[in-house]
Design a protein around this motif. Structure first.
Motif, short mmCIF file in Angstrom:
data_model
loop_
_atom_site.label_atom_id
_atom_site.label_comp_id
_atom_site.label_asym_id
_atom_site.label_seq_id
_atom_site.Cartn_x
_atom_site.Cartn_y
_atom_site.Cartn_z
N ASN A 195 0.83 -1.20 0.00
CA ASN A 195 0.00 0.00 0.00
C ASN A 195 0.87 1.26 0.00
O ASN A 195 0.69 2.15 -0.85
CB ASN A 195 -0.90 0.03 1.24
CG ASN A 195 -2.02 -0.98 1.23
OD1 ASN A 195 -2.45 -1.47 2.27
ND2 ASN A 195 -2.54 -1.32 0.05
N ASN A 199 2.30 4.08 -3.10
CA ASN A 199 2.09 5.52 -2.99
C ASN A 199 3.41 6.28 -3.10
O ASN A 199 3.47 7.36 -3.70
CB ASN A 199 1.39 5.85 -1.68
CG ASN A 199 0.50 7.07 -1.78
OD1 ASN A 199 0.70 8.05 -1.07
ND2 ASN A 199 -0.49 7.06 -2.67
N THR A 367 -5.80 5.64 2.17
CA THR A 367 -5.20 5.55 0.83
C THR A 367 -3.69 5.77 0.85
O THR A 367 -3.09 6.09 -0.16
CB THR A 367 -5.86 6.56 -0.13
OG1 THR A 367 -5.75 7.88 0.43
CG2 THR A 367 -7.31 6.22 -0.36
N ILE A 371 -3.92 10.85 -2.87
CA ILE A 371 -4.87 10.54 -3.95
C ILE A 371 -4.64 11.49 -5.13
O ILE A 371 -4.58 11.07 -6.28
CB ILE A 371 -6.32 10.68 -3.45
CG1 ILE A 371 -6.63 9.61 -2.40
CG2 ILE A 371 -7.31 10.60 -4.62
CD1 ILE A 371 -7.96 9.81 -1.69
N VAL A 393 -3.47 5.72 -9.50
CA VAL A 393 -4.67 5.87 -8.67
C VAL A 393 -5.84 6.29 -9.56
O VAL A 393 -5.76 7.30 -10.26
CB VAL A 393 -4.46 6.89 -7.54
CG1 VAL A 393 -5.76 7.15 -6.79
CG2 VAL A 393 -3.39 6.42 -6.57
N VAL A 410 -12.20 6.08 -4.90
CA VAL A 410 -10.82 5.84 -5.28
C VAL A 410 -10.55 4.34 -5.42
O VAL A 410 -11.12 3.52 -4.68
CB VAL A 410 -9.85 6.42 -4.21
CG1 VAL A 410 -8.40 6.18 -4.59
CG2 VAL A 410 -10.08 7.91 -4.04
N ASN A 414 -2.86 1.56 -3.46
CA ASN A 414 -2.67 2.31 -2.22
C ASN A 414 -3.84 2.19 -1.25
O ASN A 414 -3.75 2.63 -0.10
CB ASN A 414 -2.44 3.79 -2.52
CG ASN A 414 -3.60 4.43 -3.25
OD1 ASN A 414 -4.25 3.81 -4.09
ND2 ASN A 414 -3.89 5.68 -2.94
N VAL A 415 -4.96 1.60 -1.69
CA VAL A 415 -6.14 1.50 -0.83
C VAL A 415 -5.91 0.43 0.24
O VAL A 415 -5.44 -0.67 -0.04
CB VAL A 415 -7.40 1.18 -1.65
CG1 VAL A 415 -8.60 0.93 -0.73
CG2 VAL A 415 -7.71 2.34 -2.60
N THR A 438 -14.68 7.57 -0.23
CA THR A 438 -13.88 8.48 0.61
C THR A 438 -14.74 9.26 1.60
O THR A 438 -14.23 9.71 2.63
CB THR A 438 -13.11 9.49 -0.25
OG1 THR A 438 -14.05 10.37 -0.90
CG2 THR A 438 -12.25 8.79 -1.29
#
Length: 592
Positions: A195, A199, A367, A371, A393, A410, A414-415, A438
């Motif tokens: 995750n 990012n 996230t 984002i 993303v 989203v 990364n979630v 979100t």
């Protein structure tokens, strides 16, 4: 070589960008630094120490600190490479919240950086399964600290660390970060190595920072925003210096002379206040020049062609005023990243006009966190928006109204994995096709930039049947230099009302200029002349709002909302329900 787990970052740095001052901090007036090799050694020492305590993969260990420190990083990565789950705690959390998290996560050991935090954590040991509370640094009459306990691993311990390290896959749980709990008890967000690494790799190319750069970190590492950015610094080989505290921020900026920093809007506002306070001590002509330069800066538009006359005036303003601002920030700033809350667009324009490129982004703990982000290259930013979605993303606006406003959802690597031990809460925020709800409301502007309107849960319907996102109205009201804090509400009321905490330093200046006798704030908010002045100020601000969003009623408050009083979260978000409940009687009197 590549990195797939967070504890790979320093090995990656050593292979690509070995740094003699990878991490640094000041303690008791002395600057101490650690090379890349030193960092790897300290991380192994931390792992060995944790193994000696009896911790094993899957156990939870917490860190609570008021300030960032290399020891935060050593413990964080030392835990991760042996499979211990890191639980960061916010230093501003109350005892009840800390007790809940320690018990919910079944934390076995907690590391602290100050004596008061150590005392608070120790007081919770009888109510939780916590076995050890250990300070970073030596404290009077307290058992040995991390600084004293970190020792070289034995050959057997190094072998055990290596075996555990190799067994950890990218999809494994790395950390549990508890949300601020604006609507109830905190929820533990489970983030894997993958995750956060995804990012990092999506964001790293968007920041103007490299192995030749100095960075200054002053936001708490308990927040995923600053923690992830520090991971980026490590990945690119930049030097990271931790500030002594926000009180020493300006002196630390001048000393470190960073190329890049991150901040939250509140800190930017405080820095501007300090600059203004310094200028107000000078002669009248200097104050007039400052006011002229600031007004000019607020009309700046990055990437937009301005008349030649404007650029000539701006060049003069930079010579007379803004170059001094750059020096106050160290003179080498190439970028400032802002997150966690909405940035006043006027501040963004002002800083950019001063040659301090400031870019706002958006993200959630869920996230990992980024984002969307405004870019530093020409044409890649728009003030008043949170930028473009970052690479990797996906972002969509669901059920948009006639203006294109709807919920932001989203999807990406990364979630989060989910909420710790709360499968129902996890299912509630995930759609059937795998998108994260979100809870934020937004729209596309300028074709591809995301503009947030507020939280879906915070929106209210007035008695006239109009839906209002309060954060958008609040952001507009913050254009007044006389408003320190405000909360807009008005469910079932004829129109929105505002609770306002004035900026009392500016209000005192106004009172002296108007020959209004100044007393304590609790009396000044009731003064008829002050009330009349704020009514006029709101009438001025209302001109920039559609009629249904215009604030007609207001209540002046004499005490600021803080996390210590429980009216703000650790991430400086308003606990709206609590504030409205506190002032319910006075609010009703507004409409009686």
């Amino acid at each position: 070589m590549d990195y797939h787990r967070l504890f790979d970052l320093f090995s990656y740095q050593e292979a690509r960008f070995p740094n003699e001052a990878a991490l640094a901090y000041k303690r008791q007036g002395q600057r101490l630094s650690f090379s890349t090799t030193d960092c790897l050694h300290k991380i192994n020492q931390a792992s060995a120490f944790l193994l000696r305590l009896g911790l094993k993969p899957g156990d939870r260990a917490a860190i609570i600190a008021r300030h960032g420190s290399p020891f935060w990083n050593f413990l964080d990565l030392g835990m991760q490479q042996i499979g211990v789950i890191v639980v960061p705690l916010h230093a501003t959390s109350g005892l009840d919240e800390l007790r809940f998290i320690l018990q919910d996560a079944q934390v076995r050991v907690c590391f602290t950086d100050t004596e008061d935090l150590y005392t608070s954590i120790r007081s919770l040991q009888t109510d939780t399964v916590l076995e050890w509370a250990i300070p970073f640094y030596p404290l009077p009459e307290i058992n040995p600290s991390v600084l004293e306990l970190l020792e070289d691993p034995t050959v057997e311990e190094l072998a055990a660390i290596g075996t555990l390290r190799e067994s950890i896959v990218a999809s494994a749980l790395a950390t549990i970060i508890y949300t601020s709990g604006t609507t109830g008890k905190p929820k533990g967000v489970m983030l894997s190595h993958q995750n956060i690494i995804s990012n990092i790799k999506s964001t790293i190319a968007l920041l103007p920072v490299n192995c030749d750069h100095q960075t200054l970190s002053f936001l708490p590492l308990s927040h995923i925003f600053e923690r992830m950015v520090v991971y980026i610094y490590i990945a690119v080989g930049a030097s990271v210096t931790y500030a002594e505290g926000q009180e020493q921020l300006l002196s630390n900026l001048r000393e470190v002379r960073p190329h890049f920093i991150t901040a939250v809007p509140l800190i930017i506002e405080r820095l501007v206040e300090q600059i203004m306070a310094h200028a107000r001590k000078g002669p009248l002509w200097r104050r007039k020049i400052l006011q002229w330069a600031i007004q000019l800066g607020k009309n700046y538009y990055d990437g937009k062609r301005q008349p030649l006359a404007y650029w000539l005036r701006l060049t003069l303003a930079r010579i007379l005023v803004f170059n001094r601002w750059r020096k106050m920030f160290g003179g080498r700033i190439e970028g400032i990243g802002v997150g966690a809350a909405a940035l006043n667009p006027e501040l963004g324009r002002l800083f950019s006009a001063a040659g301090l490129k400031i870019r706002e982004g958006y993200g959630l703990t869920e996230t990992s966190p980024v984002i969307a982000f405004n870019r530093f290259e020409p044409g890649g930013s728009r003030f008043g928006t949170v930028g473009l979605p970052i690479p990797g993303v996906e972002l969509r606006i669901v059920n948009p109204d006639e203006e294109g406003v709807g919920e932001v959802q989203v999807k990406g690597l990364n979630v989060m994995m989910g909420y710790y031990q709360q499968s129902e809460s996890t299912q509630a925020v995930m759609t059937e096709d795998g998108w994260l709800r979100t809870g934020d409301v937004g729209q596309w502007v300028h074709k591809r930039f995301l503009k947030l309107k507020g939280r879906q849960d915070d929106m209210f319907k007035t008695g006239a049947g109009k839906f209002i996102a309060p954060e958008a109205v609040e952001k507009h009201l913050y254009q007044s230099e006389y408003i320190q804090q405000c909360l807009v509400a008005g469910a079932s009321k004829p129109g929105p009302f505002a609770l306002i905490v004035p900026r009392f330093d500016k209000l005192e200046e106004w009172c002296r200029a108007q020959k209004v006798h100044w007393t304590a704030p609790q009396f000044m908010v009731l003064n008829p002349k002050v009330q009349r002045f704020f009514k006029q100020e709101l009438e001025r601000l209302n001109q920039g709002l559609p009629p249904y969003q215009q604030v007609q009623q207001f209540l002046l408050l004499h005490e600021a909302w803080t996390e210590h009083t429980g009216e703000m979260t650790a991430t400086l978000k308003l606990r709206r329900k609590k504030i409205l409940a506190t002032h319910a009687k006075s609010i009703n009197e507004l409409y009686s």
